[in-house]
Each structure stands twice: as structure tokens, then as C-alpha cells.
Design a protein around this motif. Structure first.
Motif, PDB file in Angstrom:
ATOM      1  N   ARG A 187      14.115 -18.377 -73.412  1.00 42.86           N
ATOM      2  CA  ARG A 187      14.752 -17.476 -72.445  1.00 42.86           C
ATOM      3  C   ARG A 187      15.780 -16.547 -73.082  1.00 42.86           C
ATOM      4  NH1 ARG A 187      16.645 -19.267 -67.926  1.00 42.86           N
ATOM      5  NH2 ARG A 187      15.873 -21.400 -67.801  1.00 42.86           N
ATOM      6  N   ALA A 188      15.876 -16.536 -74.415  1.00 46.55           N
ATOM      7  CA  ALA A 188      16.880 -15.688 -75.064  1.00 46.55           C
ATOM      8  C   ALA A 188      16.250 -14.880 -76.187  1.00 46.55           C
ATOM      9  CB  ALA A 188      18.024 -16.538 -75.606  1.00 46.55           C
ATOM     10  N   VAL A 189      16.879 -13.749 -76.495  1.00 45.79           N
ATOM     11  CA  VAL A 189      16.439 -12.901 -77.600  1.00 45.79           C
ATOM     12  C   VAL A 189      17.665 -12.414 -78.364  1.00 45.79           C
ATOM     13  CG1 VAL A 189      14.225 -12.093 -76.693  1.00 45.79           C
ATOM     14  CG2 VAL A 189      16.324 -10.940 -75.998  1.00 45.79           C
ATOM     15  N   VAL A 190      17.470 -12.208 -79.664  1.00 44.75           N
ATOM     16  CA  VAL A 190      18.513 -11.577 -80.479  1.00 44.75           C
ATOM     17  C   VAL A 190      18.085 -10.123 -80.677  1.00 44.75           C
ATOM     18  CG1 VAL A 190      19.744 -11.577 -82.672  1.00 44.75           C
ATOM     19  CG2 VAL A 190      19.041 -13.758 -81.639  1.00 44.75           C
ATOM     20  N   VAL A 191      18.951  -9.199 -80.271  1.00 47.40           N
ATOM     21  CA  VAL A 191      18.567  -7.780 -80.250  1.00 47.40           C
ATOM     22  C   VAL A 191      19.593  -6.941 -81.014  1.00 47.40           C
ATOM     23  CG1 VAL A 191      17.428  -8.064 -78.018  1.00 47.40           C
ATOM     24  CG2 VAL A 191      19.794  -7.256 -78.086  1.00 47.40           C
ATOM     25  N   LYS A 192      19.176  -5.711 -81.350  1.00 43.65           N
ATOM     26  CA  LYS A 192      20.095  -4.763 -81.976  1.00 43.65           C
ATOM     27  C   LYS A 192      21.196  -4.398 -80.984  1.00 43.65           C
ATOM     28  CE  LYS A 192      16.139  -2.605 -84.272  1.00 43.65           C
ATOM     29  NZ  LYS A 192      15.264  -1.422 -84.273  1.00 43.65           N
ATOM     30  N   ARG A 193      22.384  -4.209 -81.495  1.00 45.99           N
ATOM     31  CA  ARG A 193      23.490  -3.762 -80.637  1.00 45.99           C
ATOM     32  C   ARG A 193      23.444  -2.236 -80.585  1.00 45.99           C
ATOM     33  NH1 ARG A 193      29.307  -6.772 -80.893  1.00 45.99           N
ATOM     34  NH2 ARG A 193      30.180  -5.925 -78.977  1.00 45.99           N
ATOM     35  N   LEU A 194      23.060  -1.704 -79.458  1.00 45.02           N
ATOM     36  CA  LEU A 194      22.866  -0.264 -79.287  1.00 45.02           C
ATOM     37  C   LEU A 194      23.927   0.311 -78.357  1.00 45.02           C
ATOM     38  CD1 LEU A 194      19.017  -0.511 -78.674  1.00 45.02           C
ATOM     39  CD2 LEU A 194      20.098   0.278 -80.789  1.00 45.02           C
ATOM     40  N   LYS A 195      24.116   1.625 -78.444  1.00 46.36           N
ATOM     41  CA  LYS A 195      25.015   2.301 -77.504  1.00 46.36           C
ATOM     42  C   LYS A 195      24.185   2.689 -76.285  1.00 46.36           C
ATOM     43  CE  LYS A 195      27.922   6.360 -76.923  1.00 46.36           C
ATOM     44  NZ  LYS A 195      28.113   7.757 -77.355  1.00 46.36           N
ATOM     45  N   PRO A 196      24.410   2.037 -75.132  1.00 48.24           N
ATOM     46  CA  PRO A 196      23.537   2.300 -73.983  1.00 48.24           C
ATOM     47  C   PRO A 196      23.701   3.710 -73.420  1.00 48.24           C
ATOM     48  CG  PRO A 196      25.296   0.781 -73.360  1.00 48.24           C
ATOM     49  CD  PRO A 196      25.461   1.055 -74.833  1.00 48.24           C
ATOM     50  N   ILE A 197      22.589   4.275 -72.980  1.00 47.03           N
ATOM     51  CA  ILE A 197      22.614   5.549 -72.247  1.00 47.03           C
ATOM     52  C   ILE A 197      22.781   5.197 -70.772  1.00 47.03           C
ATOM     53  CG2 ILE A 197      21.113   7.436 -71.484  1.00 47.03           C
ATOM     54  CD1 ILE A 197      20.227   7.612 -74.453  1.00 47.03           C
ATOM     55  N   LEU A 198      23.808   5.755 -70.147  1.00 46.34           N
ATOM     56  CA  LEU A 198      24.210   5.295 -68.817  1.00 46.34           C
ATOM     57  C   LEU A 198      23.430   5.981 -67.701  1.00 46.34           C
ATOM     58  CD1 LEU A 198      28.035   4.943 -69.454  1.00 46.34           C
ATOM     59  CD2 LEU A 198      26.263   3.181 -69.547  1.00 46.34           C
ATOM     60  N   VAL A 199      22.121   5.994 -67.874  1.00 45.36           N
ATOM     61  CA  VAL A 199      21.218   6.525 -66.848  1.00 45.36           C
ATOM     62  C   VAL A 199      20.048   5.549 -66.722  1.00 45.36           C
ATOM     63  CG1 VAL A 199      19.579   8.366 -66.301  1.00 45.36           C
ATOM     64  CG2 VAL A 199      21.792   8.951 -67.288  1.00 45.36           C
ATOM     65  N   GLU A 200      19.708   5.175 -65.504  1.00 44.24           N
ATOM     66  CA  GLU A 200      18.500   4.371 -65.286  1.00 44.24           C
ATOM     67  C   GLU A 200      17.309   5.321 -65.353  1.00 44.24           C
ATOM     68  OE1 GLU A 200      18.242   1.137 -64.587  1.00 44.24           O
ATOM     69  OE2 GLU A 200      20.177   0.468 -63.798  1.00 44.24           O
ATOM     70  N   ALA A 201      16.381   5.046 -66.255  1.00 43.70           N
ATOM     71  CA  ALA A 201      15.202   5.907 -66.404  1.00 43.70           C
ATOM     72  C   ALA A 201      14.076   5.335 -65.537  1.00 43.70           C
ATOM     73  CB  ALA A 201      14.787   5.975 -67.867  1.00 43.70           C
ATOM     74  N   VAL A 202      13.904   5.914 -64.362  1.00 43.04           N
ATOM     75  CA  VAL A 202      12.953   5.370 -63.376  1.00 43.04           C
ATOM     76  C   VAL A 202      11.686   6.226 -63.337  1.00 43.04           C
ATOM     77  CG1 VAL A 202      12.609   4.750 -60.943  1.00 43.04           C
ATOM     78  CG2 VAL A 202      14.876   4.509 -61.993  1.00 43.04           C
ATOM     79  N   ALA A 203      10.538   5.550 -63.384  1.00 41.04           N
ATOM     80  CA  ALA A 203       9.253   6.229 -63.186  1.00 41.04           C
ATOM     81  C   ALA A 203       8.647   5.717 -61.892  1.00 41.04           C
ATOM     82  CB  ALA A 203       8.318   5.950 -64.354  1.00 41.04           C
ATOM     83  N   ARG A 204       8.126   6.623 -61.080  1.00 41.52           N
ATOM     84  CA  ARG A 204       7.471   6.239 -59.821  1.00 41.52           C
ATOM     85  C   ARG A 204       6.052   6.781 -59.798  1.00 41.52           C
ATOM     86  NH1 ARG A 204      11.441   4.848 -55.937  1.00 41.52           N
ATOM     87  NH2 ARG A 204      13.518   5.555 -56.561  1.00 41.52           N
TER      88      ARG A 204
END
Length: 293
Positions: A97-114
Motif C-alpha cells: 500500500r506504499a510507494v517511494v516517489v520522487k519529491r516534485l514541486k506540485p502544479i496547483l491545478v487539477e488536470a481533469v479530462a471528461r
């Protein structure tokens, strides 16, 4: 039944924060340990009753999709085994249930596709004939398939508040024209390829949201959860019809039950009955099994 994990208690790493579902810990300066708990939220309230096995389903599905879509965009994966970064007595909290991931600078927009008209998109369309500033043909019904998938971003809200639908101009203002166009193109490509694959498994992906972040070199990465029942609407093709809200592989049983309760949608939420917990857990498992079989 699987033992449920409502909250991780890892002390061998610094805790950075807890979201609705995920707990995040620092692994050195450049990596994170993300633990997907079995917490479930509805109407932006975290419930006291977890859904056993939900965190494993979310983690396994995300890993499945990251591998399948890796040719489109880099992602946060590091390949580091989570069991190697925690103390031996904490491994039972991270296994599966866990992953080790790169520490990234998040882009503060939800990218939604419909690809279909449902949820807040359906509400927007009823009010204005458009979604996030994109004009749509007249006469569409609830759950109608759109002529082509559309990019309908949302501004990320503070914890406990609803994300708010925004137009493309808002994304440009946040990240600049070139990056906004890149995010839109990648979002639609990821959605289109995933939806085509899911269709071969009898599943419609009505919509989904992606999260992106930048590494130290400014390279765009796909991050967080990807194409899970928590971040997407998965409908069984067999239950799909226009004009209704089709059944879905997610927390629908929880939402439907809560709607029958006398509750003002503020914490604490009513305690879930065992059958609602079991049905919800089964729906999450079915989505995983169908897609990865």
C-alpha cells in the motif's frame, strides 16, 4: 477479511502531512514515502470507518497505469522498495500500500479530462451550456458521451473545501501558456489511451483527474494517484445508459447510504454499517481485477 489501516504510525521517517487518504513521509531530501491508507471520505468528510484493502487497490491500480502510460510522460516512480526505507517493525504498514516517489514541486491545478457529461460538468452544462468555458452542443443529457474528450481543470481547494472548476485561462495564469498547453495535451492523451484500454475490459472511464509536478530541472512528471476509483468515474458498460447517473466502481454505496441518513455533511459522519463497508470494498476490488486481469 483484510486488516484495515485507518492511519499509519511510522516513526522512523519524518511525517510531512496527511491527506484524505494518503500519509506522506520524507525519505531524505529528494524522495517521499506515500502510504495509501484505507480511509474513505464522502462529501469532503473523512469517515471513521475505513474500507479494508482500499489502500492496496489504489496503490496497485496506480502502479499498473504508470507502467502502461510511461511512454507518454515521465512519472514519480523511483523503483525503491518501501520495505527498505522504514524500520522492520513498520513494514506491515507499508506492504502493498506504499510507494517511494520522487519529491516534485506540485502544479496547483487539477488536470481533469471528461469524456462524458456527469457530476459538476453536468451541473455546469445545465446552467450555461458549457463546461469550464468550453461550449458544448445543445440537447446533451446526463451521462451523454461528449463529441470528443475535453480538458476541464479545477483549482485545488484548501483541505475540506471543494475543488472549483476553472477555465483554461486560469491554468495559463498559474503556469504560463506553454506549460498549460502541455498539461492539457498530456491530460487528454493519457485519458484517451486509458479509456480505450478500459473499454476492452468492459469499463467506461467517464472522467478522471491527474496531478502533475516538476522536478529540479523543470521536467513535467505525472504524480500522485492515477486512474483509480477515487480519482476517476469508472462505469460498467453493462450498466450504462444516457439520462441517468450510471452505477460506478467507487464509494457510491457509501454516498447513497449517507444520503438516506439525517446528517448535515459536517464531521462526524454517521458510522457505516458492515454491509456498506463490504459492498464498497468489493467494488474497489472488482475495478482492480477487471482492469488488470
Amino acid at each position: 477479511m483484510v486488516q484495515a489501516l485507518h492511519q499509519s504510525t511510522i516513526t522512523s521517517l519524518p511525517l510531512l502531512g496527511r491527506g484524505k487518504v494518503r500519509d506522506m513521509y520524507a525519505v531524505g531530501d529528494d524522495q517521499l514515502l506515500i502510504v495509501a491508507t484505507d480511509r474513505i471520505s464522502a462529501f469532503d468528510v473523512i469517515l471513521d470507518d475505513p474500507i479494508p484493502g482500499k489502500g492496496q487497490v489504489l496503490t496497485e491500480l496506480t502502479e499498473f497505469w504508470l507502467k502502461k502510460l510511461a511512454h507518454i510522460v515521465p512519472n514519480h516512480s523511483t523503483g525503491t522498495d518501501p520495505l527498505d526505507v522504514v524500520a522492520p517493525n513498520e513494514r506491515d504498514q507499508v506492504v502493498g500500500r506504499a510507494v517511494v516517489v520522487k519529491r516534485l514541486k506540485p502544479i496547483l491545478v487539477e488536470a481533469v479530462a471528461r469524456g462524458y457529461l456527469i457530476g459538476s460538468g453536468w451541473k455546469d452544462y445545465q446552467a450555461s451550456g458549457s463546461v469550464c468555458g468550453i461550449a458544448l452542443p445543445a440537447g446533451l443529457q446526463q451521462a451523454s458521451q461528449l463529441p470528443e474528450p475535453i480538458f476541464t481543470p479545477a483549482a485545488k481547494a484548501e483541505f475540506g473545501l471543494h475543488d472549483e472548476n476553472v477555465d483554461f485561462a486560469h491554468v495559463v495564469k498559474e503556469v504560463g501558456q506553454a506549460m498549460a498547453e502541455k498539461i492539457r495535451a498530456l491530460t487528454l492523451q493519457l485519458y484517451t489511451e486509458a479509456a480505450a484500454f478500459a473499454a476492452t475490459k468492459g469499463i467506461i472511464i467517464a472522467d478522471t483527474k491527474f496531478e502533475f509536478g516538476l522536478d529540479a530541472n523543470g521536467t513535467l512528471h505525472l504524480m500522485d494517484e492515477v486512474l483509480t476509483p477515487d480519482s476517476s468515474r469508472f462505469w460498467p458498460q453493462s450498466g450504462y445508459a444516457v439520462g441517468i447517473s450510471p452505477p460506478s466502481f467507487d464509494k457510491q454505496f457509501v454516498r447513497d447510504w449517507l444520503e438516506t441518513q439525517v446528517w448535515d455533511k459536517t464531521p462526524p459522519a454517521p458510522r457505516l454499517p458492515a454491509d456498506v463497508i463490504e459492498k464498497t470494498a468489493a467494488k474497489y476490488r472488482e475495478a482492480l481485477e477487471r482492469l488488470t486481469a
